[in-house]
Design an enzyme around this catalytic site. Structure first.
Site, short mmCIF file in Angstrom:
data_model
loop_
_atom_site.label_atom_id
_atom_site.label_comp_id
_atom_site.label_asym_id
_atom_site.label_seq_id
_atom_site.Cartn_x
_atom_site.Cartn_y
_atom_site.Cartn_z
N ARG A 33 7.46 1.92 0.93
CA ARG A 33 7.66 0.55 1.31
C ARG A 33 8.07 -0.15 -0.16
NH1 ARG A 33 3.08 -2.84 2.94
NH2 ARG A 33 3.04 -1.17 4.60
N ASP B 65 -0.42 -5.02 14.14
CA ASP B 65 -1.16 -4.83 15.32
C ASP B 65 -2.05 -5.63 15.62
OD1 ASP B 65 -2.16 -2.64 13.29
OD2 ASP B 65 -3.71 -3.39 14.51
N SER C 85 0.35 -4.63 5.61
CA SER C 85 0.17 -4.96 6.90
C SER C 85 -1.15 -5.23 7.14
CB SER C 85 0.71 -3.80 7.85
OG SER C 85 -0.13 -2.59 7.12
N ARG D 298 6.54 -0.90 10.26
CA ARG D 298 5.72 -1.45 9.10
C ARG D 298 6.45 -1.16 7.82
NH1 ARG D 298 1.95 0.75 12.68
NH2 ARG D 298 1.97 2.59 11.80
N ARG E 122 1.68 11.09 -8.85
CA ARG E 122 1.03 11.25 -7.55
C ARG E 122 1.94 10.61 -6.35
NH1 ARG E 122 -5.12 11.67 -7.52
NH2 ARG E 122 -5.51 12.29 -9.44
N GLY F 258 0.91 -1.11 0.09
CA GLY F 258 0.07 0.02 0.06
C GLY F 258 0.87 1.31 -0.06
N ARG G 224 0.20 -8.92 -3.18
CA ARG G 224 0.02 -7.67 -2.29
C ARG G 224 0.78 -7.98 -1.05
NH1 ARG G 224 -1.64 -3.98 0.89
NH2 ARG G 224 -2.81 -4.47 2.85
#
Ligand code: R1P
Ligand code: URA
Length: 232
Positions: free
Chosen positions: A24, A204, A90, A217, A43, A20, A87
């Site tokens: 990362r 989490d 997290s 993360r 973007r 996402g 994908r």
């Protein structure tokens, strides 16, 4: 170039890792790939192609949520011929025995999004992982002696629910964890007859309220990435 991706045809590999977070994506490219070329900055949604063990592979940020993910996945499939969408995200645990840093392979994704009830005129559609990628991921994890868990997950349209305890209903029905994209990914992959799998690391727990930091993360989900890279 497509509407949201400025790569030329041929600059994106057949297998793409999809975090996402675009930072990362950069961390994955810098840490694991060789001969890296950045092909997208539209973007700020960074995309890179490089090689891993001699095989070409790309990594593309999707942003958060199903609508953003659908934009990138649709363009990757229809404009760039991508065949394997993996994908690497997290997720928040819904179960006592799914702990921080555990890896979860999403076999199916329930959702509270209107995505498929709109698409299927009020009926339910069950977005599922590609068996081919799922089976391969299990084999890779075994070879690497990485423990993975697998089952149904929830792709939620909201990160902050009004009622914190609303997760308990999903938990009662065996849902392992929550994130925000997989139901969209599996649906668009099915529509175009390509392969998709979500590999998630628990960041989490809604059960214990433990959390990893933002830095963790972004950067410490190495085992999940190592499985994903071998899927190319
Ligand atoms: O770590 P990523 O891939 O962004 O995934 C999870 O993190 C975001 C929420 O913080 C949502 O996108 C959710 O699905
Ligand atoms: O609790 C969480 C953690 C990661 N991603 C989510 O969508 N929810």
């Amino acid at each position: 170039m497509s509407v949201h991706i400025e790569a030329k045809k041929g600059e994106i590999a057949e297998t793409v890792l999809l975090p996402g977070d675009p930072m990362r994506a950069k961390w994955i490219a810098d840490t694991f790939l060789k001969d890296i070329k950045q092909y997208n900055d539209v973007r700020g949604m960074l995309g890179f192609t490089g090689t891993y063990n001699g095989k070409e592979i790309s990594v593309q940020g999707t942003g958060m949520g199903i609508p953003s993910t659908l934009i990138y996945c649709t363009e990757l499939i229809t404009e760039y011929g991508v065949k394997n969408l993996v994908r690497v995200g997290s997720a928040g645990s819904y179960q006592k025995d799914i702990k921080i840093r555990d890896i979860v392979l999403a076999m199916a994704a329930s959702t509270n999004s209107g995505l498929n009830t709109i698409r299927f005129n009020g009926a339910d559609y069950a977005p599922t992982a590609s068996f081919k990628l799922f089976q391969k991921a299990i084999e890779i994890a075994k070879e690497k002696k990485i423990t993975v868990k697998a089952g149904g997950i929830l792709s939620s349209d909201e990160f902050y629910a009004d009622e914190f305890d609303s997760y308990k209903k999903w938990a009662e029905y065996g849902v392992l964890c929550v994130e925000m994209e997989t139901a969209g990914l599996y649906t668009v992959a099915a529509k175009h007859n390509v392969n998709a799998l979500s590999i998630l690391t628990i960041s989490d727990s809604l059960v214990t309220k433990e959390r990893t930091t933002a830095e963790e993360r972004e950067q410490t989900f190495k085992e999940m990435i190592e499985i994903a890279l071998e899927l190319a």
